[in-house]
Design a protein around this motif. Structure first.
Motif, PDB file in Angstrom:
ATOM      1  N   GLY A 139      28.882  15.968 -41.187  1.00 29.48           N
ATOM      2  CA  GLY A 139      27.760  16.850 -40.874  1.00 29.48           C
ATOM      3  C   GLY A 139      27.458  16.889 -39.381  1.00 29.48           C
ATOM      4  N   VAL A 140      28.425  16.482 -38.581  1.00 25.86           N
ATOM      5  CA  VAL A 140      28.252  16.419 -37.132  1.00 25.86           C
ATOM      6  C   VAL A 140      29.040  17.550 -36.487  1.00 25.86           C
ATOM      7  N   THR A 141      28.383  18.281 -35.615  1.00 26.94           N
ATOM      8  CA  THR A 141      29.016  19.351 -34.847  1.00 26.94           C
ATOM      9  C   THR A 141      29.524  18.763 -33.539  1.00 26.94           C
ATOM     10  N   ILE A 142      30.685  19.194 -33.099  1.00 30.20           N
ATOM     11  CA  ILE A 142      31.225  18.754 -31.811  1.00 30.20           C
ATOM     12  C   ILE A 142      30.886  19.829 -30.789  1.00 30.20           C
ATOM     13  N   PHE A 143      30.217  19.411 -29.716  1.00 30.35           N
ATOM     14  CA  PHE A 143      29.849  20.349 -28.658  1.00 30.35           C
ATOM     15  C   PHE A 143      30.645  20.012 -27.407  1.00 30.35           C
ATOM     16  N   ASP A 144      31.434  20.966 -26.932  1.00 28.91           N
ATOM     17  CA  ASP A 144      32.321  20.806 -25.788  1.00 28.91           C
ATOM     18  C   ASP A 144      31.613  21.342 -24.539  1.00 28.91           C
ATOM     19  N   LEU A 145      31.264  20.424 -23.604  1.00 30.86           N
ATOM     20  CA  LEU A 145      30.580  20.840 -22.380  1.00 30.86           C
ATOM     21  C   LEU A 145      31.474  21.684 -21.480  1.00 30.86           C
ATOM     22  N   GLY A 146      32.792  21.478 -21.568  1.00 32.44           N
ATOM     23  CA  GLY A 146      33.720  22.241 -20.740  1.00 32.44           C
ATOM     24  C   GLY A 146      33.692  23.725 -21.030  1.00 32.44           C
ATOM     25  N   THR A 147      33.507  24.067 -22.299  1.00 31.44           N
ATOM     26  CA  THR A 147      33.454  25.481 -22.690  1.00 31.44           C
ATOM     27  C   THR A 147      32.052  25.901 -23.103  1.00 31.44           C
ATOM     28  N   MET A 148      31.124  24.936 -23.138  1.00 33.04           N
ATOM     29  CA  MET A 148      29.747  25.160 -23.584  1.00 33.04           C
ATOM     30  C   MET A 148      29.739  25.842 -24.948  1.00 33.04           C
ATOM     31  N   SER A 149      30.526  25.262 -25.876  1.00 27.88           N
ATOM     32  CA  SER A 149      30.605  25.836 -27.213  1.00 27.88           C
ATOM     33  C   SER A 149      30.783  24.745 -28.252  1.00 27.88           C
ATOM     34  N   ALA A 150      30.365  25.068 -29.476  1.00 25.88           N
ATOM     35  CA  ALA A 150      30.597  24.178 -30.606  1.00 25.88           C
ATOM     36  C   ALA A 150      32.046  24.334 -31.021  1.00 25.88           C
ATOM     37  N   ARG A 151      32.652  23.233 -31.454  1.00 30.27           N
ATOM     38  CA  ARG A 151      34.077  23.272 -31.796  1.00 30.27           C
ATOM     39  C   ARG A 151      34.274  22.840 -33.239  1.00 30.27           C
ATOM     40  N   TYR A 152      35.060  23.634 -33.944  1.00 32.51           N
ATOM     41  CA  TYR A 152      35.432  23.337 -35.319  1.00 32.51           C
ATOM     42  C   TYR A 152      36.926  23.561 -35.444  1.00 32.51           C
ATOM     43  N   ASN A 153      37.701  22.510 -35.566  1.00 33.31           N
ATOM     44  CA  ASN A 153      39.146  22.618 -35.773  1.00 33.31           C
ATOM     45  C   ASN A 153      39.824  23.642 -34.864  1.00 33.31           C
ATOM     46  N   ASN A 154      39.608  23.478 -33.581  1.00 35.99           N
ATOM     47  CA  ASN A 154      40.199  24.312 -32.531  1.00 35.99           C
ATOM     48  C   ASN A 154      39.687  25.742 -32.498  1.00 35.99           C
ATOM     49  N   TYR A 155      38.656  26.052 -33.249  1.00 34.35           N
ATOM     50  CA  TYR A 155      38.025  27.362 -33.140  1.00 34.35           C
ATOM     51  C   TYR A 155      36.717  27.186 -32.398  1.00 34.35           C
TER      52      TYR A 155
END
Length: 159
Positions: A139-155
């Motif tokens: 239930g944890v979202t991965i947030f990538d600061l490099g792209t400023m986006s949430a990441r789900y399995n490379n999407y």
């Protein structure tokens, strides 16, 4: 014709200092571009986040990076009170810091894992997909600061 110049250390030092200053300036410009590109937090709700930093820098530099990352995350509504620092050279998902990260995520109520770059988790595409699945399944979202986006399995899903 090609000319080759030889400089003494004394003569090269000012040039190296100028290059170092230029690199520092480029780094600051890059950081500023990240801040400008960020979407503003709407003020509705703060998400509880865990910050993950993979770095072999000194602890002073890690602490400065941690402060910057926390500021960026907070600007989009993610409050990172805890940080896991991976200072090892390994990129395997079976490394002590990654086990520690997963243990924390499994027993805590964090909603977001904040990373500077998704590939800090691992550079192996199959392992990355597996780790993203494991983290998302908690239930944890991965947030990538490099792209400023949430990441789900490379999407990437933009904020």
């Amino acid at each position: 014709t090609t000319e080759i110049y030889t400089l003494s250390l004394h003569d090269a030092l000012p040039i190296l200092q100028s290059l170092k200053a230029a690199c520092t300036m480029l780094s600051l410009i890059f950081q500023l571009r990240k801040v400008i590109a960020m979407k503003k937090y709407n003020g509705k709700e703060l998400y509880k986040g865990l910050l993950f930093i993979k770095s072999m820098m000194s602890m002073n530099n890690v602490n400065r990076q941690k402060e910057l990352d926390q500021t960026y995350a907070l600007s989009v509504g993610i409050e990172c009170e805890q940080t896991v620092v991976d200072d090892g050279a390994s990129t395997s998902v079976d490394r002590p810091q990654m086990r520690q990260l997963m243990e924390i995520l499994e027993i805590s109520d964090y909603k977001v894992l904040v990373v500077e770059d998704i590939y800090e988790i691992t550079r192996n595409p199959e392992d990355l997909k597996s780790m993203m699945d494991r983290i998302n399944d908690l239930g944890v979202t991965i947030f990538d600061l490099g792209t400023m986006s949430a990441r789900y399995n490379n999407y990437a899903i933009e904020c």
